[in-house]
Design an enzyme around this catalytic site. Structure first.
Site, PDB file in Angstrom:
ATOM      1  N   VAL A   1      94.117  12.889   7.637  1.00  0.00           N
ATOM      2  CA  VAL A   1      94.068  13.614   6.365  1.00  0.00           C
ATOM      3  C   VAL A   1      95.459  14.161   6.093  1.00  0.00           C
ATOM      4  O   VAL A   1      96.151  14.597   7.014  1.00  0.00           O
ATOM      5  CB  VAL A   1      93.037  14.760   6.406  1.00  0.00           C
ATOM      6  CG1 VAL A   1      93.166  15.654   5.171  1.00  0.00           C
ATOM      7  CG2 VAL A   1      91.619  14.207   6.499  1.00  0.00           C
ATOM      8  N   CYS A   2      95.880  14.121   4.836  1.00  0.00           N
ATOM      9  CA  CYS A   2      97.155  14.676   4.408  1.00  0.00           C
ATOM     10  C   CYS A   2      98.302  13.993   5.168  1.00  0.00           C
ATOM     11  O   CYS A   2      98.263  12.804   5.410  1.00  0.00           O
ATOM     12  CB  CYS A   2      97.142  16.194   4.591  1.00  0.00           C
ATOM     13  SG  CYS A   2      98.436  17.085   3.706  1.00  0.00           S
ATOM     14  N   ASN A   3      99.313  14.772   5.578  1.00  0.00           N
ATOM     15  CA  ASN A   3     100.441  14.147   6.270  1.00  0.00           C
ATOM     16  C   ASN A   3     100.175  13.931   7.755  1.00  0.00           C
ATOM     17  O   ASN A   3     101.097  13.605   8.507  1.00  0.00           O
ATOM     18  CB  ASN A   3     101.733  14.932   6.046  1.00  0.00           C
ATOM     19  CG  ASN A   3     101.620  16.385   6.446  1.00  0.00           C
ATOM     20  OD1 ASN A   3     100.781  16.755   7.270  1.00  0.00           O
ATOM     21  ND2 ASN A   3     102.457  17.227   5.856  1.00  0.00           N
ATOM     22  N   GLY A   4      98.915  14.071   8.159  1.00  0.00           N
ATOM     23  CA  GLY A   4      98.547  13.664   9.514  1.00  0.00           C
ATOM     24  C   GLY A   4      98.790  12.178   9.708  1.00  0.00           C
ATOM     25  O   GLY A   4      98.964  11.702  10.836  1.00  0.00           O
TER      26      GLY A   4
ATOM     27  N   GLY B   1      94.206  11.716   1.161  1.00  0.00           N
ATOM     28  CA  GLY B   1      95.430  12.289   0.618  1.00  0.00           C
ATOM     29  C   GLY B   1      95.602  13.738   1.061  1.00  0.00           C
ATOM     30  O   GLY B   1      95.172  14.120   2.144  1.00  0.00           O
TER      31      GLY B   1
END
Length: 284
Positions: free
Chosen positions: A161-164, A213
């Site tokens: 999730v996200c910038n993971g 995102g």
């Protein structure tokens, strides 16, 4: 007895039982889910509710699913709190949380999340989730990346999730793979050999790789994962139980919708953000 008196008595009875409205939603939801999965015994042995949908999951309702969420200092709480809320409500699903050394981790804004397991102590998992954060220095350390890559190699599904997704990309497992990321960092994926896609949910290799995102996209991501694993009706049930019915007060959640002056404000805070090339601690 008047209607008002009846309502008061009913309320007092509920209070004495020790159940809040949230308890009722949680335990009532679990009970309803159990009834649906078990075949609707109270309805005379009707077909299980989740079997009635045209979109069945990969797993049978009684087949276990083990999910591991990676935690680290500097991580964003909502990145994994949203998915966690959904995953915990799926039948026969075990959710675990782990960090490099185990114990407490200090998330973004000083939030302490405790009692995580040690990554090295976990032999394998069916699905691994790497959330993002405002500081990726910890998960980008070689010892963290080694454990994440080991568990990802043995997992049936590798997710973020996200910038993971930048953390996963840094392990090398996303080389040549499509992946989502927070809009401010999505083009950084290319520097690790991954293919950044500016969508809210991205799937590659028939769902082995799934990603969401930025931040709130984790809820949409988790519902998609839930549908893939347990079927559409299980996901819809969970969405209804948690009342996920988004109605944002402003259309400002993505640069394509936000006013130019608001985008400029973010660019000032995170240089390169509107180009998907923002940098944060931990990104080399």
């Amino acid at each position: 007895m008047t209607d008002q008196s009846k309502n008061k008595a009913s309320s007092e009875q509920l209070d004495k039982s020790g159940h809040s409205r949230r308890d009722a939603l949680k335990f009532g939801g679990i009970a309803a889910l159990g009834a649906a999965v078990s075949g609707g015994a109270l309805l005379g042995g009707m077909t299980p509710a989740f079997a009635q949908t045209g979109s069945k999951g990969e797993l049978a309702p009684n087949e276990p699913l083990n999910i591991l969420i990676v935690n680290y200092d500097g991580g964003t709480l909502l990145d994994f709190a949203g998915p966690s809320e959904i995953f915990h409500r799926l039948p026969n699903t075990n959710v675990r949380y782990a960090s490099l050394k185990g114990g407490n981790v200090t998330l973004e804004f000083g939030v302490v999340y405790g009692n995580t397991e040690r990554l090295a102590d976990i032999e394998k998992t069916d699905l691994i989730l790497v959330p993002g954060g405002s500081n990726l220095s910890a998960p980008m350390r070689p010892e963290y990346l080694t454990q994440i890559r080991r568990l990802s190699d043995g997992a049936k599904h590798v997710t973020s999730v996200c910038n993971g997704s930048l953390v996963l990309a840094a392990t090398g497992i996303l080389k040549g793979r499509r992946s989502a990321c927070h809009w401010a960092f999505v083009n950084k994926l290319a520097e690790y050999g991954a293919i950044g896609v500016p969508d809210r949910f991205v799937e590659d290799d028939n769902g082995r790789f799934m990603s969401g995102g930025g931040v709130t996209a984790g809820i949409d991501f988790a519902l998609r994962v839930a549908a893939k694993m347990r079927g559409q009706q299980a996901a819809e049930f969970t969405q209804l139980v948690i009342e996920y019915d988004p109605a944002p007060p402003f259309h400002s959640g993505h640069p394509r919708d936000a006013r130019p002056e608001v985008v400029a404000m973010v660019d000032k805070e995170l240089p390169g953000a509107s180009k998907g090339l923002a940098r944060i601690p931990g990104i080399r």
